[in-house]
Design a protein around this motif. Sequence first.
Motif, PDB file in Angstrom:
ATOM      1  N   ARG A 188       0.804  -1.172  -0.016  1.00  0.00           N
ATOM      2  CA  ARG A 188       0.052  -0.027   0.134  1.00  0.00           C
ATOM      3  C   ARG A 188       0.900   1.319  -0.116  1.00  0.00           C
ATOM      4  O   ARG A 188       1.998   1.132   0.268  1.00  0.00           O
ATOM      5  CB  ARG A 188      -0.759  -0.082   1.261  1.00  0.00           C
ATOM      6  N   LEU A 189       0.427   2.423  -0.296  1.00  0.00           N
ATOM      7  CA  LEU A 189       1.122   3.773  -0.433  1.00  0.00           C
ATOM      8  C   LEU A 189       0.576   4.433   0.783  1.00  0.00           C
ATOM      9  O   LEU A 189      -0.651   4.711   1.071  1.00  0.00           O
ATOM     10  CB  LEU A 189       0.717   4.448  -1.720  1.00  0.00           C
ATOM     11  N   GLY A 190       1.419   4.886   1.570  1.00  0.00           N
ATOM     12  CA  GLY A 190       1.370   5.858   2.538  1.00  0.00           C
ATOM     13  C   GLY A 190       2.061   6.969   2.926  1.00  0.00           C
ATOM     14  O   GLY A 190       3.184   7.070   2.180  1.00  0.00           O
ATOM     15  N   VAL A 191       1.710   7.830   3.805  1.00  0.00           N
ATOM     16  CA  VAL A 191       2.520   9.075   4.016  1.00  0.00           C
ATOM     17  C   VAL A 191       2.659   9.226   5.618  1.00  0.00           C
ATOM     18  O   VAL A 191       1.518   8.869   6.404  1.00  0.00           O
ATOM     19  CB  VAL A 191       1.628  10.337   3.651  1.00  0.00           C
ATOM     20  N   GLU A 192       3.764   9.423   6.278  1.00  0.00           N
ATOM     21  CA  GLU A 192       3.938   9.762   7.623  1.00  0.00           C
ATOM     22  C   GLU A 192       4.312  11.167   7.607  1.00  0.00           C
ATOM     23  O   GLU A 192       5.367  11.276   6.963  1.00  0.00           O
ATOM     24  CB  GLU A 192       5.005   8.879   8.196  1.00  0.00           C
ATOM     25  N   LEU A 193       3.699  11.764   8.600  1.00  0.00           N
ATOM     26  CA  LEU A 193       3.828  13.132   8.740  1.00  0.00           C
ATOM     27  C   LEU A 193       4.671  13.571   9.964  1.00  0.00           C
ATOM     28  O   LEU A 193       4.613  12.689  11.082  1.00  0.00           O
ATOM     29  CB  LEU A 193       2.522  13.996   9.025  1.00  0.00           C
ATOM     30  N   GLY A 194       6.081  14.318   9.652  1.00  0.00           N
ATOM     31  CA  GLY A 194       6.838  14.653  10.743  1.00  0.00           C
ATOM     32  C   GLY A 194       7.690  13.412  11.458  1.00  0.00           C
ATOM     33  O   GLY A 194       7.581  13.437  12.549  1.00  0.00           O
ATOM     34  N   PRO A 195       7.991  12.681  10.742  1.00  0.00           N
ATOM     35  CA  PRO A 195       8.681  11.340  11.572  1.00  0.00           C
ATOM     36  C   PRO A 195       9.952  11.863  12.075  1.00  0.00           C
ATOM     37  O   PRO A 195      10.489  11.087  13.010  1.00  0.00           O
ATOM     38  CB  PRO A 195       8.949  10.283  10.289  1.00  0.00           C
ATOM     39  N   LEU A 196      10.852  12.498  11.643  1.00  0.00           N
ATOM     40  CA  LEU A 196      11.873  13.055  12.088  1.00  0.00           C
ATOM     41  C   LEU A 196      12.969  11.939  12.152  1.00  0.00           C
ATOM     42  O   LEU A 196      13.380  11.391  11.006  1.00  0.00           O
ATOM     43  CB  LEU A 196      11.878  13.766  13.385  1.00  0.00           C
ATOM     44  N   ASN A 197      13.312  11.539  13.328  1.00  0.00           N
ATOM     45  CA  ASN A 197      14.282  10.348  13.403  1.00  0.00           C
ATOM     46  C   ASN A 197      13.884   9.145  13.849  1.00  0.00           C
ATOM     47  O   ASN A 197      14.358   8.047  14.166  1.00  0.00           O
ATOM     48  CB  ASN A 197      15.368  10.743  14.104  1.00  0.00           C
ATOM     49  N   ARG A 198      12.312   9.068  14.143  1.00  0.00           N
ATOM     50  CA  ARG A 198      11.671   8.042  14.644  1.00  0.00           C
ATOM     51  C   ARG A 198      10.315   7.523  13.986  1.00  0.00           C
ATOM     52  O   ARG A 198       9.368   7.690  14.562  1.00  0.00           O
ATOM     53  CB  ARG A 198      11.363   8.138  16.383  1.00  0.00           C
ATOM     54  N   PRO A 199      10.600   7.321  12.566  1.00  0.00           N
ATOM     55  CA  PRO A 199       9.330   6.851  12.048  1.00  0.00           C
ATOM     56  C   PRO A 199       8.678   5.747  12.548  1.00  0.00           C
ATOM     57  O   PRO A 199       9.313   4.748  12.701  1.00  0.00           O
ATOM     58  CB  PRO A 199       9.891   6.641  10.567  1.00  0.00           C
TER      59      PRO A 199
ATOM     60  N   GLY B 144       6.792  -1.003   3.562  1.00  0.00           N
ATOM     61  CA  GLY B 144       6.087  -0.775   2.342  1.00  0.00           C
ATOM     62  C   GLY B 144       6.413   0.613   1.703  1.00  0.00           C
ATOM     63  O   GLY B 144       7.440   1.213   1.906  1.00  0.00           O
ATOM     64  N   ASP B 145       5.542   0.953   0.740  1.00  0.00           N
ATOM     65  CA  ASP B 145       5.736   2.317  -0.110  1.00  0.00           C
ATOM     66  C   ASP B 145       5.230   3.462   0.578  1.00  0.00           C
ATOM     67  O   ASP B 145       4.176   3.767   0.717  1.00  0.00           O
ATOM     68  CB  ASP B 145       4.884   2.161  -1.424  1.00  0.00           C
ATOM     69  N   ILE B 146       6.311   3.860   1.469  1.00  0.00           N
ATOM     70  CA  ILE B 146       5.814   5.040   2.383  1.00  0.00           C
ATOM     71  C   ILE B 146       6.743   6.256   2.007  1.00  0.00           C
ATOM     72  O   ILE B 146       7.687   6.360   1.570  1.00  0.00           O
ATOM     73  CB  ILE B 146       6.378   4.629   3.876  1.00  0.00           C
TER      74      ILE B 146
ATOM     75  N   PRO C 144      -4.668   9.430  -4.769  1.00  0.00           N
ATOM     76  CA  PRO C 144      -4.757   9.264  -3.278  1.00  0.00           C
ATOM     77  C   PRO C 144      -3.700   8.303  -2.876  1.00  0.00           C
ATOM     78  O   PRO C 144      -3.561   7.180  -3.211  1.00  0.00           O
ATOM     79  CB  PRO C 144      -6.210   8.898  -3.327  1.00  0.00           C
ATOM     80  N   VAL C 145      -3.832   8.483  -1.509  1.00  0.00           N
ATOM     81  CA  VAL C 145      -2.967   7.305  -0.590  1.00  0.00           C
ATOM     82  C   VAL C 145      -3.905   6.307   0.090  1.00  0.00           C
ATOM     83  O   VAL C 145      -5.249   6.615   0.363  1.00  0.00           O
ATOM     84  CB  VAL C 145      -1.926   8.118   0.262  1.00  0.00           C
TER      85      VAL C 145
END
Length: 311
Positions: free
Chosen positions: A16-27, A34-36, A86-87
Motif C-alpha cells: 500500500r502507499l502511505g504518508v507519515e507526517l513529521g517522522p523526524l528520526n523515529r518513523p 512498504g511504499d511510504i 490518493p494514498v
Amino acid sequence: MTARQRALDAVCPSGRLGVELGPLNRPLIRREDGDILYADHRTTDDLRAKYAGHESVIGPDAQPIVEVDLVLEHQTLAEALGPRAPVDYIVASHVMEHIADPLGWLNELAAVLREGGVIFLAVPDKRFTFDFHRRPSTTADLVGHHLAGARLASPTQVFDYVSRVAEVDPFAVWAGRERNPKPIFEGQLARALADARNVAAHGSYYDAHCTVYTPASFLEIFREVIELGLIPFEIARIDPTERNTIEFFVTLRKREVASPAERAAATPTLDGRRHDELPEVPVRGLRRRLALALRMLRTGSIRGSEEGRHG
C-alpha cells in the motif's frame, strides 16, 4: 504493543502507499514495511540544522533523521503528492495537538486519502504530560478555530499553553504522587501574556499544543464533529493510554459514502472514570484495602478523600 506495532496493525503498509507526517528520526512506518513517503515542513538538511543541539535527535546514540520526500513549507500535502494521490493511509504521531485548526487539517488529509483509507494518530494524554493543568479542549474550541480558518496558534491557544505547562513525572502521576506539578518556569502568567500579545500583534508562528485531550474527551469531541458532518471520518478504533505511558492511539477511517449520523454512531465508548480522570491511587496494605473495599460498596468508587489528598 509499542506505538510502531499499533501503527503497523492499523495501516497494514505492505503493498500500500502511505504518508507519515513529521517522522523526524523515529518513523513508525519504515521503508522496508512498504511504499511510504515522509512529509515535513522542512527539508532533511534544514531539520538537521534545526535539531543540531538536540542529543535525542542528532546525538551519537540517536537514529538518523529520515530523508524527507514531501516538503510542506510552501505547499499543501495534496500539492506535494500531485498525481501520486490518493494514498491508502496517513500516520501522524504527536502532530495533531500542534495544529491550530485540527478539523481543517483532517479535511486536508481526507482530500488525499482514498475511500476506506485510514489515518493513524498518536495523541498525548494531557493527564501525563506538561499539559496536566490545562482543561481538555471542547467541541466549541475546535469548531470555533475551524470557522475562523485558523492557520497559526491563536493568542488564546498560546496563552492557555504557556500559562499552564508544568513539570510532570508521568510515572509519579500513575503511582498516585505529584498530583500538583510545579510550573515549568517562574513568572508564567506574565510570560504567557507577553507571548500571546506578540502573536496577536504580529501573527507570528508559535509552536504550542493548541488542543488538549484525554482518551474519553477525544471521543466526545469527535463524535460530535462527525455527527455535524465537519469531517468525513468515523473513529474505527481507539487504544486508550496504557499504564506508565503518556499517549493514546486513534484510527480514523474515511467513509464519505456513509451519513454523518451513521459515522457518529460507530464511535467507540470508554469508561470516563478510567480514561478521563486521574488514575486511582494504588492501594497498599491489607487494612487500607479493606477500608477502600468498604468505600466501594457504599459509594461505587474509591475516590473522594483520596482526591482531596493528592490533588
